[in-house]
Design a protein around this motif. Structure first.
Motif, PDB file in Angstrom:
ATOM      1  N   UNK A   1       0.843  -1.193   0.000  1.00  0.00           N
ATOM      2  CA  UNK A   1       0.000   0.000   0.000  1.00  0.00           C
ATOM      3  C   UNK A   1       0.879   1.243   0.000  1.00  0.00           C
ATOM      4  N   UNK A   2       0.410   2.274  -0.703  1.00  0.00           N
ATOM      5  CA  UNK A   2       1.167   3.525  -0.783  1.00  0.00           C
ATOM      6  C   UNK A   2       1.071   4.323   0.515  1.00  0.00           C
ATOM      7  N   UNK A   3       2.061   5.173   0.734  1.00  0.00           N
ATOM      8  CA  UNK A   3       1.983   6.116   1.852  1.00  0.00           C
ATOM      9  C   UNK A   3       1.314   7.383   1.359  1.00  0.00           C
ATOM     10  N   UNK A   4       0.539   8.039   2.220  1.00  0.00           N
ATOM     11  CA  UNK A   4      -0.039   9.313   1.807  1.00  0.00           C
ATOM     12  C   UNK A   4       1.074  10.318   1.519  1.00  0.00           C
ATOM     13  N   UNK A   5       0.944  11.058   0.430  1.00  0.00           N
ATOM     14  CA  UNK A   5       1.917  12.106   0.126  1.00  0.00           C
ATOM     15  C   UNK A   5       1.481  13.381   0.860  1.00  0.00           C
ATOM     16  N   UNK A   6       2.394  14.365   0.921  1.00  0.00           N
ATOM     17  CA  UNK A   6       2.037  15.632   1.558  1.00  0.00           C
ATOM     18  C   UNK A   6       0.840  16.252   0.844  1.00  0.00           C
ATOM     19  N   UNK A   7       0.874  16.168  -0.497  1.00  0.00           N
ATOM     20  CA  UNK A   7      -0.225  16.700  -1.302  1.00  0.00           C
ATOM     21  C   UNK A   7      -1.537  15.967  -0.968  1.00  0.00           C
ATOM     22  N   UNK A   8      -1.407  14.643  -0.825  1.00  0.00           N
ATOM     23  CA  UNK A   8      -2.575  13.834  -0.483  1.00  0.00           C
ATOM     24  C   UNK A   8      -3.160  14.196   0.872  1.00  0.00           C
ATOM     25  N   UNK A   9      -2.272  14.478   1.808  1.00  0.00           N
ATOM     26  CA  UNK A   9      -2.725  14.829   3.164  1.00  0.00           C
ATOM     27  C   UNK A   9      -3.456  16.170   3.137  1.00  0.00           C
ATOM     28  N   UNK A  10      -2.915  17.123   2.372  1.00  0.00           N
ATOM     29  CA  UNK A  10      -3.560  18.435   2.273  1.00  0.00           C
ATOM     30  C   UNK A  10      -4.910  18.312   1.541  1.00  0.00           C
ATOM     31  N   UNK A  11      -4.918  17.549   0.445  1.00  0.00           N
ATOM     32  CA  UNK A  11      -6.139  17.415  -0.365  1.00  0.00           C
ATOM     33  C   UNK A  11      -7.251  16.735   0.429  1.00  0.00           C
ATOM     34  N   UNK A  12      -6.873  15.795   1.313  1.00  0.00           N
ATOM     35  CA  UNK A  12      -7.866  15.016   2.068  1.00  0.00           C
ATOM     36  C   UNK A  12      -8.750  15.909   2.923  1.00  0.00           C
ATOM     37  N   UNK A  13      -8.188  17.030   3.366  1.00  0.00           N
ATOM     38  CA  UNK A  13      -8.944  17.919   4.250  1.00  0.00           C
ATOM     39  C   UNK A  13     -10.166  18.515   3.555  1.00  0.00           C
ATOM     40  N   UNK A  14     -10.113  18.577   2.226  1.00  0.00           N
ATOM     41  CA  UNK A  14     -11.223  19.202   1.489  1.00  0.00           C
ATOM     42  C   UNK A  14     -12.176  18.164   0.898  1.00  0.00           C
ATOM     43  N   UNK A  15     -11.875  16.888   1.111  1.00  0.00           N
ATOM     44  CA  UNK A  15     -12.738  15.861   0.510  1.00  0.00           C
ATOM     45  C   UNK A  15     -14.003  15.658   1.339  1.00  0.00           C
ATOM     46  N   UNK A  16     -15.127  15.339   0.661  1.00  0.00           N
ATOM     47  CA  UNK A  16     -16.380  15.169   1.403  1.00  0.00           C
ATOM     48  C   UNK A  16     -16.328  13.949   2.334  1.00  0.00           C
ATOM     49  N   UNK A  17     -16.823  14.132   3.549  1.00  0.00           N
ATOM     50  CA  UNK A  17     -16.881  13.039   4.513  1.00  0.00           C
ATOM     51  C   UNK A  17     -18.243  13.092   5.197  1.00  0.00           C
ATOM     52  N   UNK A  18     -19.094  12.119   4.886  1.00  0.00           N
ATOM     53  CA  UNK A  18     -20.442  12.086   5.462  1.00  0.00           C
ATOM     54  C   UNK A  18     -20.462  11.265   6.738  1.00  0.00           C
ATOM     55  N   UNK A  19     -21.282  11.690   7.678  1.00  0.00           N
ATOM     56  CA  UNK A  19     -21.476  10.907   8.898  1.00  0.00           C
ATOM     57  C   UNK A  19     -22.921  10.431   8.924  1.00  0.00           C
TER      58      UNK A  19
END
Lengths: 266, 317
Positions: A190-208
């Protein structure tokens, strides 16, 4: 194509894992993380997406678990999943695989009502309970075929073919979507999250979602209605270290042979 | 007495040892009934074997129509048998396929499921080893017909003649169960050594072998044991995944486990920690594997194992 990856938040296997007084797994006192074996599932979902060309495949990370289990979804988003769903409800606590598979199936159905789900991807086992039955249960509940324990995945159109290293044979299994797919740790690092990936994740939709969002009766899940009951949990006494010898000019082999003979292994 | 269904573990009609262990356990719980899903032409041979271990009935489900499909048809056959016989429990071998059959069956029957039992007593109350062998858990099923998958070596097979009454059973298999097709199947080559799951002695090699498993294999052969490996050795491509001992490989619990050139990471310990006697050979005296051992040699496996192999062979004469 829509892929849902099931991700579980588990107590760190390298930490001192414990049980609570009610014999459920201590999920608070021990640091948790995304189950290592589910990282392989996220990886394969992302590889399917990359092979198909980014815009055509959407990968959703789905997690059932308490508040802090959302970290498992975040990790999947950092690795590259497009969106996340966290099903959290106090009533779920203590559910066994039967209860968990019910909640997952209802969540897949709810997600599928918005846009058709083609593949539900799972890891080969969780690193805590390690039953390896949720993918089969999920397939049963959804009335979908299962192509499980894959070490290699190929897909073309709505067809999926996998290589499965079974107990007595290596098999090629094929099925049409929609289907439940599980992957082993042989499927690829499995890949490691990149710095770009970590930053981008903050803006991704997450439903509860809660149980009522899924139309699941709180009385159908949780510890009190689980179909299995743990009677007792006992910590195994730590093994005491035996004799350790240093090998010098063949003394190690002699001592080893004598030990094995004294235990009647020869 | 009520029937306890035992799914026969077999390889193309050749009954495997865990079947006898399951029948022995079934006798503690009720009346053992063996369920053979396989080639009908091979059934009589299977019947002869399982009745020696107490099978009162043998249900023969000819798999000609279903063997090309994965897991789901077998779960349907077992569901129909469980309903027909009002079985009081169902015992299934803890293999990859066995656990998946059990998972589907649990949903179909509305019954609780326990996997990877290492002991089953009256009740049925099960014992499992969890958290990499650091905890022992006892549990029971509280709803429906208890479905229990049992690990190899969980009981000593006890011979006891059963009636072995044969009943052919035709399962109604739905189209939905035929969704996953077995396109090709390549049986694993026989190594001539004992099966890793069932062996009383296991000799495993890890990174310290540097890719040369000959010293491991020769020592295993001298002791009459099976060969295993750590994940590091498997990931390096030195040996197949079928030999991997650990969390994502096989969990073994032999009388003697020899770890050579294996550091003893949690991933590996999960698969061997409950072995009766543990021996390690490792160059690094700080290797965590030494915390578990009954006997350890700090030294190079490439010199220690060949010398020990020779000494063992000499003693055997």
């Amino acid at each position: 194509m829509n892929i849902i990856v099931c991700v579980k938040h588990v107590p760190d296997a390298t930490a001192d894992r414990k049980f609570e007084d009610d014999n459920t797994v201590d999920r608070v006192g021990v640091d948790g993380l995304l189950s290592e074996l589910d990282e392989y599932a996220v990886e394969q979902a992302l590889q399917l997406k990359e092979k198909a060309g980014d815009s055509e495949v959407e990968v959703t990370a789905l997690c059932v678990g308490p508040e802090k289990a959302v970290d498992a979804v975040r990790k999947a988003l950092q690795m590259g999943a497009d969106k996340g769903i966290h099903v959290v409800d106090d009533a779920i606590a203590g559910s066994d695989a039967i209860g968990t598979s019910l909640v997952l199936a209802k969540a897949v159905e709810k997600a599928g009502a918005e846009s058709k789900v083609d593949i539900v991807l799972c890891g080969m086992a969780s690193t805590d309970a390690a039953m390896s039955v949720v993918p089969a249960m999920l397939a049963e509940r959804l009335s979908w075929p299962q192509v499980t324990m894959a070490s290699v995945i190929e897909s073309q159109g709505d067809q999926v073919r996998i290589k499965r290293d079974g107990d007595t044979a290596t098999e090629v299994i094929g099925a049409s979507m929609p289907l439940v797919l599980s992957v082993t740790d042989q499927s690829g690092e499995a890949r490691y999250p990149s710095f770009k990936g970590i930053m981008a994740a903050k803006k991704k939709p997450l439903d509860t979602w809660s149980l009522s969002d899924l139309g699941v009766d709180a009385g159908d899940v949780g510890l009190s209605v689980a179909w299995t009951e743990v009677e007792e949990t006992t910590a195994r006494p730590p093994r005491s270290q035996g004799e350790i010898v240093k090998d010098e000019d063949g003394s190690g082999a002699t001592a080893l042979t004598e030990f094995l003979a004294s235990k009647k292994f020869i | 007495m009520s029937e306890v269904l035992v799914l026969v573990d077999h390889l193309d009609g050749a009954v495997r040892k865990p079947t006898y262990e399951l029948l022995t356990i079934a006798k503690r719980l009720g009346e053992p009934s063996a369920v053979f899903i396989g080639d009908g032409a091979k059934a009589s041979d299977v019947v002869d074997k399982v009745k020696k271990y107490g099978a009162e009935k043998v249900y023969v489900v000819d798999d000609a129509q279903i063997k090309g499909y994965l897991v789901a048809p077998k779960a349907e056959a077992l569901q129909q048998l469980a309903e027909k016989t009002s079985a009081s429990a169902i015992l299934i071998p803890s293999t990859i396929e066995g656990k998946e059959i059990a998972g589907r069956l649990a949903i179909k029957l509305g019954s609780g499921l326990i996997t990877d039992a290492v002991d089953v007593q009256e009740g049925p109350v099960t014992t499992q080893s969890v958290f990499a062998g650091s905890y022992t858990v006892t549990a029971k099923v509280t709803k429906g017909t208890p479905i229990i998958t049992v690990k190899p070596n969980s009981a000593t097979p006890e011979e006891s003649e059963g009636a072995g009454t044969v009943e052919e059973f035709t399962a109604e298999v739905s189209d939905a169960a035929k969704g996953a097709q077995i396109v090709a199947s390549q049986p694993r080559k026989a190594s001539g050594r004992p099966d890793l799951n069932e062996a009383a002695i296991v000799v495993s090699g890890g990174r310290g072998t540097g890719g040369d498993f000959a010293p491991i294999e020769e020592f295993a052969d001298a002791l009459g044991g099976a060969v295993g490996a750590s994940r590091a050795a498997v990931d390096s491509g030195w040996i197949g995944h079928a030999f991997q001992v650990g969390q994502t490989g096989k969990t073994v619990s032999p009388q003697l486990y020899v770890a050579a050139g294996i550091s003893g990471a949690i991933q590996h310990r999960a698969g061997m920690q409950t072995s009766k006697t543990i021996v390690a050979v490792n160059k690094d005296e700080e290797a965590p594997i030494f915390e578990l051992v009954d006997f350890g040699v700090v030294g190079d496996l490439k010199t220690v194992l060949p010398a020990a192999t020779e000494a063992v062979n000499q003693r055997k004469g």
